[in-house]
Each structure stands twice: as C-alpha cells, then as structure tokens.
Write a protein that holds these residues in place. Structure first.
Motif: not given
Lengths: 176, 351
Positions: A42, A45-46, A48-50, A53, A133, A137, B14-15, B18-19, B21-26, B53
């Motif tokens: 759990i 996965s978050s 790696i994605g976060a 950016k 996450l 931010q 999940g991945y 997270a991606i 949410r990363g876009y949203r920060s831009g 961006e």
C-alpha cells in the motif's frame, strides 16, 4: 480427565495440544507477514507514483516501509520464542489438563501476535501512503504524519507483549 | 464496501492516484495568474509560462505567437498526461478515464456537423476539434445528411452509439436540431456516467455523484436560460434535463415553465447550494452567472482531492486543467486585444 458427556466437548479436548501449538506458531509468523506485506505494497505503490514528481520524498518515506517491516520481525521473534516452549511429554500425560493448558497458551499467543500484527501492518501501510502523497505536496507535513504512524506501530508492540506474557504460561507437565 | 477502499485500492490504482496528485501540484497558482495578468504581450505570457510546467511545450514556438497556438499547446500537455494515465490503467479505471472524454467526443461531433451545414472545409474543422474527443471515423461525419445516416454511417461504432437511441429522427439537420441533439446526447452521457459510477460503489460513487449532479444542474440552468425566447417548447425543454441531481424532479418542473431570468433565479433560490451562487449576482444580470458556476465547480473539484483511494481525483484533475486552459485563453485574448482591464472578469483562480 473431563467427564462431560457432550461429544463435541470430547472431540475438542481430544485434539492434541501439539496441534494447537503448531497452528499457533504458524499463525504468528504467517499472518504477521501477511500484514507486513499488505502494508508495504500500500505504501510502496503510492510512494513510487508520488516520487516521480517529487523525487526528494523517497529517502525519508522509506521509514514507513521500515515500520511495516518491523511488524514482520515481531512475528518471527514470537514464533522463535514459542517454538522453544515446546517440550515432549509421554503419551500418558498428553491429555492432562496441564498439557492442554500449555497447548492452548501457545495457540492463543500465536493468534494474538498474528492478528495484532496484521492490523498494525495495514494501519501503518495506509498512513504511509497518505504520508508519501502529503510530503510530495508540502514537505512540512511529513513529521506530523509520521507521529500518527508511530502511534499505529505501537499496536503491533501491544500484541507482542501480551503474546509473550501468554506464552510464559506454557509449562508442560514434568516427565516423571 | 464503503470505508474499506484503503485496503485494496492501491493494488491497481495506487500508482496512478499518486501520479495524478503529482500532476495536480503543477496547476498554476494565484501568483502565476497575477504574473500572467500583468503581461503586456503574448511573448511575455510565453516567457512566464516557460517557468511553469508548460515550458517544454511552448519553447519551440516561433514569435509572433497566436492565442490559438498557446491554447493548442496547453491542451496538448493535457492530452499527453491523459494518455500516459490511460496507458497504465486497468479496468475499471480505464473505462472511467474513457468516460471522461465522451463529452469532448460529443462536442466534436456537433462541431463537424454544424460546420458542414455551413459549408466549411472538413480539414479545417478537424483541426478545431478537441484532441481528447477524436475517434477514427470522425471525418466521415461530414457526409451525413440527417441523424439516421449520422448514426448508421459513423456513430454506431463509437462509444456514443447507445446515447443515440433517444434522438434518432429522420429530420434534416439544422441549427436548432443540432443543438437539441447535442443536449440530448449529453444528457444520455451524464446519466450513463452516473450509473457507471454508482456501480463502482464506495467513495468513488459518492464523490462522483456529487460532481455529476452539479454538472447536470448547471446544464439544466444553462439550457433554461438559453432557450428563453426561442421556439423550444416546454415539453422539449423538460426532455433535455437529466434525471438525477439536486433539481430532479421538482426543480425541473419549475425551470421548465420559466420565461425570464428572474423566474429562474426564484426557482433556484430554493436550493441552498445554488442560492449562494445566485446571491452573488444582482437582479437581471446573467453574464456573471457562468463565472459564478465555474467558481463553484472549481471549489467542489478541489474538495475531491481531500479524500484518498477513489477515482474522483482523475475526473477532478481533468476538469481543473480544462478550467486552467480556459483561464489561459481568456488572459491571452485580453492581452492580445489590449483589454487588460477585463482580464479579471473571467479568470477563476484554482488556488
């Protein structure tokens, strides 16, 4: 020997205490590792994605993964402690109340530790995902959410403590 | 089961969450918008955007810049992000992401059909279509003469096919019918999307129901206001309202009989969430209604990010980006036409 006439009672009491002990030891390690693995994926996965950016979060947020891993280690430790409590008794004494008590004590200890670690791993994993996450931010949030995670990981510790206390009661009858 | 999504959502989603949410920060902030609003020329805008961006998308554009180029490149960035997410998604997230683009498909279909009616060139129209709503046989739309042909030749193979059952007639296509067709299709699309979100259950269903209900209600008000004074009958108007949302069914009854803006206002003020929108407008004024609705929509979309482990964040992100592109277009147009005093009329700050 117990003299209740119910056949269910007879059946239950006739299960060997070693069966209960073995199942207890299996649950203690197996279910703890399930909780740890669940929590790690759990969080992972978050994370790696976060981290795509915000690459700066990776090293700090590995703490969440370590907290989840600790849960599996608790399970291993208790399993090792429990298996040292096993002793052989002669088969005439195998169904005495004292043996049954020892068997049940090991079983209960295993269940306590296993399930406490399962929910602890889940809890730490979910919080770790939110932590990653939020950190991506706004980096000032990391320490605050880490405090929540520390409280969460205390749950596994409670389980280990009670489990070890339970297993201290596992005294088999002497061989005489 | 609502409340336990956290246990299994991250397996497949999940991945990507997270991606996104990363876009949203831009997304551009209020500080960025303030900088952009003070630009004198489009090249200044390009320079400010290169620090955000959008930089890599705009840096190869030669001056002089056009506003349509800026908007096109920003839309291209959104399309790239969307395609990246769609490529990595599994069911049911991939179906959810595809649903988000059907609205653009409907707009593209109507654009081409209207353009063909007014004798425009098909290639020119294709360039104006929104890239998220493109599908393979879109160019063949120019050939159709009435809705039945439209359906039979082109649309039966697209995801829009099930939405056509309510509006196939043999009438020829003219402006009025095309608008009715657009609204009927959009109504069917919103209801389908709503139903799909309900089958997903959990937090996704709750958050998306709220967002889609707001969308349906906003469209109902816009349809009412735009059809005041036209030949659209009350029954036709009622048929264009969706069958969900805060206004369904009693608000729709009241809106169907409205003949001017003040009656619309009176009907809407009975609903507390919309009363706050209408209270910002003085009597008789409807130009600011669009901006008021956009502001309310942005507020709700930002709230979707407060919860984790649901699909609403994807929808909210796409909508917020589209709002940002609208903002950029308005700012660029104001700067290009030297009307900088009107710049704040229509810019909605996201944060």
């Amino acid at each position: 020997m117990v003299t209740s006439s119910s056949s269910w009672w007879q059946a239950l009491v006739r299960i060997s205490p070693y069966t209960f002990s073995a199942i207890g030891i299996a649950i203690s390690i197996g279910v703890s590792v399930l909780g740890a693995a669940w929590g790690i994926y759990i969080t992972g996965s978050s994370l790696i994605g976060a981290a795509i950016k915000a690459p700066r979060i990776t090293s700090k947020n590995l703490i969440s993964v370590i907290f989840c891993e600790a849960v599996a280690i608790y399970g291993v430790i208790v399993a090792i402690i429990l298996q040292t409590k096993l002793e052989s008794v002669p088969s005439s004494k195998m169904y005495e109340p004292e043996s049954l008590r020892a068997g049940y004590a090991i079983f209960a200890s295993g269940i306590i530790v296993g399930f406490a670690n399962l929910v602890c791993g889940l809890c730490v994993g979910i919080i770790g995902s939110s932590c990653a996450l939020s950190d991506a931010q706004n980096s000032s949030l990391f320490v605050k959410i880490l405090v929540i995670e520390i409280f969460g990981s205390a749950l596994g510790l409670f389980g280990v403590i009670v489990g070890i206390i339970m297993s201290a009661q596992a005294t088999w009858p002497s061989k005489a | 089961m609502y409340g336990f999504e956290a246990l299994t959502f991250n397996i497949h989603g999940g991945y990507l969450e997270a991606i996104v949410r990363g876009y949203r920060s831009g997304l551009l902030t209020a500080a960025d918008y303030n900088n952009l609003c003070q630009c004198e020329t489009l090249d200044d805008i390009k320079m400010h955007l290169s620090a955000t961006e959008y930089g890599s998308y705009l840096q190869n554009e030669p001056s002089p810049l056009h506003t349509t180029t800026i908007v096109e490149k920003c839309t291209l960035k959104l399309v790239d992000e969307y395609k990246h997410m769609l490529a990595q998604a599994t069911e049911p997230l991939s179906t959810f992401l595809e649903y988000i683009t059907y609205g653009h498909m409907i707009d593209n279909v109507v654009l081409i059909v209207t353009g063909t009616l007014h004798e425009r060139d098909v290639q020119e129209l294709l360039e104006k279509c929104h890239p998220l709503g493109m599908f393979d046989s879109i160019a063949t739309l120019a050939v159709a003469q009435n809705m039945r042909e439209l359906y039979r030749l082109v649309l039966v193979d697209t995801p829009l096919a099930p939405y056509f059952s309510e509006c196939i007639t043999s009438e020829d296509l003219d402006d009025m019918n095309i608008e009715i067709m657009r609204n009927t299709l959009y109504k069917a699309y919103l209801e389908d999307f709503y139903r799909f979100c309900k089958t997903l259950g959990g937090a996704t269903a709750e958050i998306m129901s709220d967002l889609l209900a707001f969308e349906a209600d906003r469209r109902a008000v816009n349809i009412t206001i735009n059809s005041i004074g036209t030949e659209l009958t009350r029954d036709d108007r009622r048929k264009l309202y969706s069958n969900f949302g805060l206004l369904y069914p009693y608000g729709h009854e009241e809106l169907a009989v409205c003949e001017d803006i003040d009656q619309v206002r009176a009907a809407m003020e009975k609903y507390p969430p919309y009363q706050s929108i209408f209270s910002k407008l003085s009597y008789g004024e409807s130009q600011m209604l669009d901006k008021a609705f956009y502001e309310e929509e942005v507020k709700r979309l930002c709230l979707a990010f407060e919860q984790q482990f649901h699909y609403g964040v994807f929808f909210a992100y796409m909508r917020l980006r589209e709002q940002e592109i609208r903002n950029l277009m308005w700012i660029s147009e104001c700067v290009a036409q030297n009307q900088k005093s009107r710049v704040h009329d229509s810019v909605v700050f996201i944060f």
